[in-house]
Structure formats: C-alpha cells, structure tokens
Motif scaffolding. Sequence first.
Motif, PDB file in Angstrom:
ATOM      1  N   VAL A 101       0.711  -1.134   0.054  1.00 11.14           N
ATOM      2  CA  VAL A 101      -0.170   0.034   0.110  1.00 11.14           C
ATOM      3  C   VAL A 101       0.875   1.271   0.034  1.00 11.14           C
ATOM      4  O   VAL A 101       1.979   1.159   0.648  1.00 11.14           O
ATOM      5  N   ILE A 102       0.514   2.275  -0.945  1.00 12.81           N
ATOM      6  CA  ILE A 102       1.086   3.446  -0.730  1.00 12.81           C
ATOM      7  C   ILE A 102      -0.016   4.709  -0.286  1.00 12.81           C
ATOM      8  O   ILE A 102      -1.019   4.632  -1.187  1.00 12.81           O
ATOM      9  N   CYS A 103       0.502   5.245   0.686  1.00 19.64           N
ATOM     10  CA  CYS A 103      -0.506   6.435   1.098  1.00 19.64           C
ATOM     11  C   CYS A 103       0.092   7.541   0.483  1.00 19.64           C
ATOM     12  O   CYS A 103       1.142   7.565   0.474  1.00 19.64           O
ATOM     13  N   TYR A 104      -0.620   8.421  -0.001  1.00 22.68           N
ATOM     14  CA  TYR A 104      -0.298   9.687  -0.622  1.00 22.68           C
ATOM     15  C   TYR A 104      -1.369  10.772  -0.395  1.00 22.68           C
ATOM     16  O   TYR A 104      -2.411  10.429  -0.156  1.00 22.68           O
ATOM     17  N   ASN A 105      -0.921  11.887  -1.085  1.00 23.94           N
ATOM     18  CA  ASN A 105      -2.085  13.016  -0.876  1.00 23.94           C
ATOM     19  C   ASN A 105      -2.114  13.997  -2.213  1.00 23.94           C
ATOM     20  O   ASN A 105      -0.970  13.754  -2.641  1.00 23.94           O
ATOM     21  N   PHE A 106      -3.092  14.606  -2.504  1.00 19.56           N
ATOM     22  CA  PHE A 106      -3.256  15.408  -3.727  1.00 19.56           C
ATOM     23  C   PHE A 106      -3.430  16.991  -3.368  1.00 19.56           C
ATOM     24  O   PHE A 106      -4.237  17.365  -4.161  1.00 19.56           O
ATOM     25  N   MET A 107      -2.933  17.399  -1.949  1.00 22.08           N
ATOM     26  CA  MET A 107      -3.273  18.520  -1.682  1.00 22.08           C
ATOM     27  C   MET A 107      -2.606  19.526  -2.282  1.00 22.08           C
ATOM     28  O   MET A 107      -1.156  19.476  -2.437  1.00 22.08           O
ATOM     29  N   PRO A 108      -2.915  20.825  -2.676  1.00 22.61           N
ATOM     30  CA  PRO A 108      -1.890  21.808  -3.520  1.00 22.61           C
ATOM     31  C   PRO A 108      -1.195  22.475  -2.478  1.00 22.61           C
ATOM     32  O   PRO A 108      -1.783  23.019  -1.595  1.00 22.61           O
ATOM     33  N   VAL A 109       0.165  22.645  -2.709  1.00 29.95           N
ATOM     34  CA  VAL A 109       1.209  23.594  -1.926  1.00 29.95           C
ATOM     35  C   VAL A 109       1.407  22.858  -0.746  1.00 29.95           C
ATOM     36  O   VAL A 109       2.212  22.721  -0.506  1.00 29.95           O
ATOM     37  N   ALA A 139      -0.547  32.834   3.139  1.00 28.80           N
ATOM     38  CA  ALA A 139      -0.114  31.434   3.109  1.00 28.80           C
ATOM     39  C   ALA A 139       1.394  31.579   3.690  1.00 28.80           C
ATOM     40  O   ALA A 139       1.961  30.708   4.361  1.00 28.80           O
ATOM     41  N   GLN A 140       2.168  32.843   3.484  1.00 26.13           N
ATOM     42  CA  GLN A 140       3.483  33.034   4.020  1.00 26.13           C
ATOM     43  C   GLN A 140       3.604  33.035   5.479  1.00 26.13           C
ATOM     44  O   GLN A 140       4.265  32.141   6.058  1.00 26.13           O
ATOM     45  N   PRO A 156       6.428  16.213   7.774  1.00 23.72           N
ATOM     46  CA  PRO A 156       5.853  15.633   6.643  1.00 23.72           C
ATOM     47  C   PRO A 156       5.094  16.345   5.517  1.00 23.72           C
ATOM     48  O   PRO A 156       4.249  16.918   6.020  1.00 23.72           O
ATOM     49  N   GLY A 157       5.524  16.294   4.408  1.00 24.27           N
ATOM     50  CA  GLY A 157       4.770  17.092   3.192  1.00 24.27           C
ATOM     51  C   GLY A 157       5.235  18.451   3.353  1.00 24.27           C
ATOM     52  O   GLY A 157       4.767  19.366   2.500  1.00 24.27           O
ATOM     53  N   TRP A 158       5.855  18.932   4.274  1.00 19.12           N
ATOM     54  CA  TRP A 158       6.538  20.435   4.276  1.00 19.12           C
ATOM     55  C   TRP A 158       7.904  20.463   3.533  1.00 19.12           C
ATOM     56  O   TRP A 158       8.980  20.703   4.601  1.00 19.12           O
ATOM     57  N   GLU A 159       8.247  20.185   2.546  1.00 16.52           N
ATOM     58  CA  GLU A 159       9.690  20.234   2.065  1.00 16.52           C
ATOM     59  C   GLU A 159      10.143  21.754   2.029  1.00 16.52           C
ATOM     60  O   GLU A 159       9.647  22.370   1.265  1.00 16.52           O
ATOM     61  N   LEU A 163       9.157  24.549  -0.778  1.00 17.03           N
ATOM     62  CA  LEU A 163       8.266  25.807  -0.121  1.00 17.03           C
ATOM     63  C   LEU A 163       9.021  26.891  -0.097  1.00 17.03           C
ATOM     64  O   LEU A 163       8.506  28.274  -0.096  1.00 17.03           O
ATOM     65  N   ALA A 164      10.262  26.936  -0.574  1.00 14.86           N
ATOM     66  CA  ALA A 164      11.029  28.343  -0.653  1.00 14.86           C
ATOM     67  C   ALA A 164      10.402  29.346  -2.078  1.00 14.86           C
ATOM     68  O   ALA A 164      10.995  30.162  -2.067  1.00 14.86           O
ATOM     69  N   PHE A 165       9.680  28.279  -2.941  1.00 11.83           N
ATOM     70  CA  PHE A 165       9.258  28.840  -4.087  1.00 11.83           C
ATOM     71  C   PHE A 165       7.742  29.102  -3.853  1.00 11.83           C
ATOM     72  O   PHE A 165       6.819  28.966  -4.795  1.00 11.83           O
ATOM     73  N   LEU A 166       7.247  29.515  -2.715  1.00 12.34           N
ATOM     74  CA  LEU A 166       5.867  29.473  -2.311  1.00 12.34           C
ATOM     75  C   LEU A 166       4.966  30.446  -3.129  1.00 12.34           C
ATOM     76  O   LEU A 166       3.909  29.981  -3.642  1.00 12.34           O
TER      77      LEU A 166
END
Length: 357
Positions: A101-109, A139-140, A156-159, A163-166
């Motif tokens: 199983v692979i858990c993932y998400n499709f949330m933007p940004v 958002a910043q 997790p998910g906050w690379e 995000l340096a290019f927010l």
Amino acid sequence: MKMGMRWFGQADDTIPLEYIRQVPGVTHVVGALFDVPVGEEWPLEAITELRDQINAVGLNLEVIESVNIHDDIKIGGPRRDWAIENYIATIKNLAQVGVKVICYNFMPVFDWIRTDLHHELEDGSFVMAYTDAEVQGTAQETMERMQAASGGYRLPGWELERLAFLSELLEAYAPLGEDGLAENFKYFIQAIMPTCEQYDVKMAVHPDDPPKSLFGLPRIVKNVEDMRRIESFHDSPYNGFTLCTGSLGENRQNDLTAIIREFVGRDKVPFAQIRNIKFTSEVDFYESAHPSGYGSLDMYEVVRAFYEAGFDGYARPDHGRDIWGERRRPGYGLHDRALGIAYLLGLWEAISKANPR
C-alpha cells in the motif's frame, strides 16, 4: 485489521524500532524515504535497506507513507510525464521489497495545516490544534508559523526546498480550480493504475487536512462526493483511500461512519488512520487522546463501522499527544500512540467477539 505505527527512519526519528516492537499488537511499520527529492525515483537499494532495518526487529514494511506527488503532476506542468515515469518506477521498486500500500495525498502546495503544534491542555499534555481565524492571513505567515513550531524536525509534506518558491507555487495553482486539479488527478491515476494492478500495490489517497479550501487553493478530497469522483477515475481496489477519521471528521458535515461503511464495503480502503479530535467551536479543534470521552468522535461507532463493513487492511493510530515529559516530533511521540493502539485494539476485540463474522 493489521496494526502498525509510523516511523521516520533512523536519521530522523528518536524512537527506536525496538520500542515500537514492544507495543502489543503492532506487526508493521509505516515507513518512507525522506531524503529523496519529490519527483525522483526511490532507489531500490535504499528501500531494501529500510525494509531490512524493520525486518531485523521482527516487524514488516508493507505500507509506505508517503510517496509525495510532484507539483507538475498536480498542475499539469511541463515535467508531469517525467515525474509520473519516476513514480511508476518507484512503485515497481517498492513492490520488490514487499510493499502492498502507498499512502499519498493530492493537496496543493501545503499538506496538513495546524496553527499550534504545542497546544497545552489542562492536564499538562501537549497536542496539535487548529484555529480557523489564524489561517485567514497569508500563506506565507502560516508556513512560517508551522516551520517555527517544528522543533527542528522535518514536517512530513513540508519540504523546505519546495516551499522556498511559495509565491510561484500559489500562482501556478491559482487558475486550476477544483475541476482542473481533479482532471490532473485523473490523468495521474489512469497513468499509474496498470502498474499498480500488475505489481499488486494499492494506492490510498489521504483526505485533505483540514477538508476545505484554504488560501484560495482547490481541495478535492474533502467529502463523500469528492471520494466518489476519485473512485470513478478508475474503479478498482487499487485506486483506494486512506480513511483518516480525524481529517474527514474535521468537517462536521461529513457522516464519518457512513463514509467508512460505503468505501470499506466496496473494498476501497486498504489503509486507515484512526484518531479522535475535540471541537472547540464549529470549525476549531485540537487532536485529543483517542478514547471517545476525550474527543468529539464516537470511536466505538467508528471502529464498529470498520468491523461491520469487513475491514481487513492496515491501520495505525494518528497524531498523539506529548505526555509523560515526552517531547518528540509534533504528533508522533511514542507513549500516547501506544495508548491509542491499545484502546483501538481493545475496541476491535470486544466488537469482534460480540459480533463474530
């Protein structure tokens, strides 16, 4: 129900695997590689090393959380097909070491969002909390608050490198809307499903957290209607859901037990994250201890819905409190998650013995 615990690897998790092995009922670790840039292929050698570390203490690696989705896949950017090819190669590599199983998400940004990672309760424990008024700024500001409260851990998910290019990311997602994001999701699912079915790896998309639009960004895994649309992209047990009771439960309009019964009943839930939340207003909440009396969700009815719908997949507790002086990665201390596992397995045993299938 096969119970596990999330682990962030020897380089980034202060909880030894040997401690996880001592939690009664735990048979597997939900793991991942966190040093591979999003969009790149996960090397077979690194996955094998992770599997071997986990196997060495008597646990299994059969669920990955997460193989994150490159932004070009979500926005339909110029490197979309390159990223999908690498994702397919990663699926094949994971299958070779026994991942199911692979858990993932499709949330933007942004992935999950909280406004306080160390909210203190009256009993002296610390939890993660969400106050809607505090995300009405930019958002910043939200990103800086999350990063400042991380305690030095990678969230997790906050690379950080992404995000340096927010501002560029926000601009790229702005014209999509929900339908555009959904079309790109459909493209991705239809591209990877033949490989998933051939290699016996089920995809399990995680709900949006919280399940609503923030900062004008589209969200498309919020409720039962969204889930039915995703299911229609490719109707197969391999196109499934991570049924996170906390994330879906954060929207009071979601009939949580009905959602569980519908999608578990159709064999579309290979992975569950079972946790409780406590509402402090119609939209504000904190992540409580797992038992029903400490939160706003009836966990007996939640577990009963999983059982009666025939759930036989993988599960784990989710974001626990910091208790007994523990100060680890926010939401991922050892003690409260172990208590949550004991509670959930106790409910499962009682329900199953009272209602044998």
